[in-house]
Design a protein around this motif. Sequence first.
Motif, PDB file in Angstrom:
ATOM      1  N   VAL A   1       0.818  -1.272  -0.014  1.00  0.00           N
ATOM      2  CA  VAL A   1       0.062   0.141   0.032  1.00  0.00           C
ATOM      3  C   VAL A   1       0.679   1.408  -0.108  1.00  0.00           C
ATOM      4  CG1 VAL A   1      -0.333   0.028   2.497  1.00  0.00           C
ATOM      5  CG2 VAL A   1      -2.059   1.106   1.090  1.00  0.00           C
TER       6      VAL A   1
ATOM      7  N   PRO B   1      -4.154  -0.648  -1.933  1.00  0.00           N
ATOM      8  CA  PRO B   1      -5.081  -0.414  -0.675  1.00  0.00           C
ATOM      9  C   PRO B   1      -5.969  -0.999  -0.090  1.00  0.00           C
ATOM     10  CG  PRO B   1      -5.553   1.021  -2.492  1.00  0.00           C
ATOM     11  CD  PRO B   1      -4.535   0.136  -3.001  1.00  0.00           C
ATOM     12  N   GLY B   2      -6.735  -1.056   1.047  1.00  0.00           N
ATOM     13  CA  GLY B   2      -7.822  -1.789   1.410  1.00  0.00           C
ATOM     14  C   GLY B   2      -7.598  -3.086   1.752  1.00  0.00           C
TER      15      GLY B   2
ATOM     16  N   THR C   1      -5.725  -3.751   5.025  1.00  0.00           N
ATOM     17  CA  THR C   1      -6.018  -2.912   6.128  1.00  0.00           C
ATOM     18  C   THR C   1      -6.240  -3.459   7.646  1.00  0.00           C
ATOM     19  OG1 THR C   1      -7.131  -1.117   4.753  1.00  0.00           O
ATOM     20  CG2 THR C   1      -7.675  -1.073   7.109  1.00  0.00           C
TER      21      THR C   1
ATOM     22  N   GLY D   1      -5.630   7.266   8.059  1.00  0.00           N
ATOM     23  CA  GLY D   1      -6.087   6.752   6.799  1.00  0.00           C
ATOM     24  C   GLY D   1      -6.939   5.444   7.097  1.00  0.00           C
ATOM     25  N   ARG D   2      -7.106   4.576   6.263  1.00  0.00           N
ATOM     26  CA  ARG D   2      -7.718   3.193   6.360  1.00  0.00           C
ATOM     27  C   ARG D   2      -7.303   2.481   7.638  1.00  0.00           C
ATOM     28  NH1 ARG D   2      -5.960   3.679   1.433  1.00  0.00           N
ATOM     29  NH2 ARG D   2      -7.315   4.075  -0.244  1.00  0.00           N
ATOM     30  N   ILE D   3      -5.900   2.391   7.548  1.00  0.00           N
ATOM     31  CA  ILE D   3      -5.259   1.652   8.612  1.00  0.00           C
ATOM     32  C   ILE D   3      -5.486   2.266  10.148  1.00  0.00           C
ATOM     33  CG2 ILE D   3      -3.376   0.517   9.444  1.00  0.00           C
ATOM     34  CD1 ILE D   3      -2.465   0.153   6.606  1.00  0.00           C
ATOM     35  N   GLY D   4      -5.217   3.557  10.133  1.00  0.00           N
ATOM     36  CA  GLY D   4      -5.231   4.257  11.374  1.00  0.00           C
ATOM     37  C   GLY D   4      -6.904   4.411  11.873  1.00  0.00           C
TER      38      GLY D   4
HETATM   39  C1  GLV Z   1      -3.613   2.536   3.988  1.00  0.00           C
HETATM   40  O1  GLV Z   1      -4.442   1.797   3.207  1.00  0.00           O
HETATM   41  C2  GLV Z   1      -4.265   3.635   4.805  1.00  0.00           C
HETATM   42  O2  GLV Z   1      -4.968   4.434   4.126  1.00  0.00           O
HETATM   43  O3  GLV Z   1      -3.993   3.844   5.779  1.00  0.00           O
END
Ligand code: GLV
Length: 324
Positions: free
Chosen positions: A80, A101-102, A105, A159-162
Amino acid sequence: MSQSKSTVAVTNKIPDAGIKLFQDKFELKIGPTDRTLKAAELLSFVKGAAAILPLLGNKIDGRVMDAAGKQLKIVANYAVGYDNIDLAAAKKRKVIVTNTPGVLTEAVAEHAFTLLTAVARRIVESDKFLRAGKYKSWMPELLLGPQLQGKTLGIIGLGRIGSRVAEIGALGYGMKVIYFDRGKKDRELDKKIGAEAASLRKILTASDFISLHVPLTPQTRHLIGRVELATMKKSAILINTSRGPVVDEVALAAALQHKVIWGAGLDVFEFEPQFTPALKKLDNVVMTPHTASATHEARDEMAILAAKNIISVLAGQAPLTEVK
Ligand code: GLV
Ligand code: GLV
């Protein structure tokens, strides 16, 4: 009339779930299974490729793109994060860059908690203690660590992970979540889990646990250094599953050694695969070799997504997850 097949250069073996999607549509070139290609080897490895599927340890700059040749259309990173790819060089050459991405996660968010609970409950230290034959009798104050419930979890990079780490912390462990992402407020998340946007300073001073989820950019390099570590609570635990250079690793090792903070969980290192030797001697750090996304599910899905990006672009269609 038979047309010659395009070449896809995959720098290392990736899961079959992705490889099999290429079927026999392409000339497939796969690098070694056990080591990263050296810079010079990479130049010859990619020669003639229409698509390169690199790992995060492969630096893909203008020189590599030129070594591939004018037929190069896509670099599909098997990650990612894409700090290993020179986006400006790609743009100049009209080469599309994609990431994954995604699909990872969940795996990375789970690993952040794996490290956090391992550090808090001193799992590795306890395991060593047991194996060394030191467990003689149950004692009320043997190997104590902090409970997670009710504590403040500071997320840097939402982001997605956070965001997923924030949810697990709040909904799973009953933690209070504060976050910092360049002034961003996520009202939906705030409402869903009672999270609050905060300044970086507030995150540093108020958090019991801090988890890093920013990409590596010139702005985030050494975001956490000596001063930031000294600003954290003495009882704080720092978790890094993002990119090593976001933390000044020598400063962190010193802070851990002198108990400036309580502990750290690290999946990434400043100069991977090397790491600061002083960390080796410390019981208050738990380390993993950049395996946060290493679930069967995530690694298969990353392979599938990278392959689909390549197949689409080489068929003249839009990529699924382009990085711009
Ligand atoms: C990763 O995919 C992020 O946006 O944290
Ligand atoms: C792994 O570090 C990734 O960026 O996917």
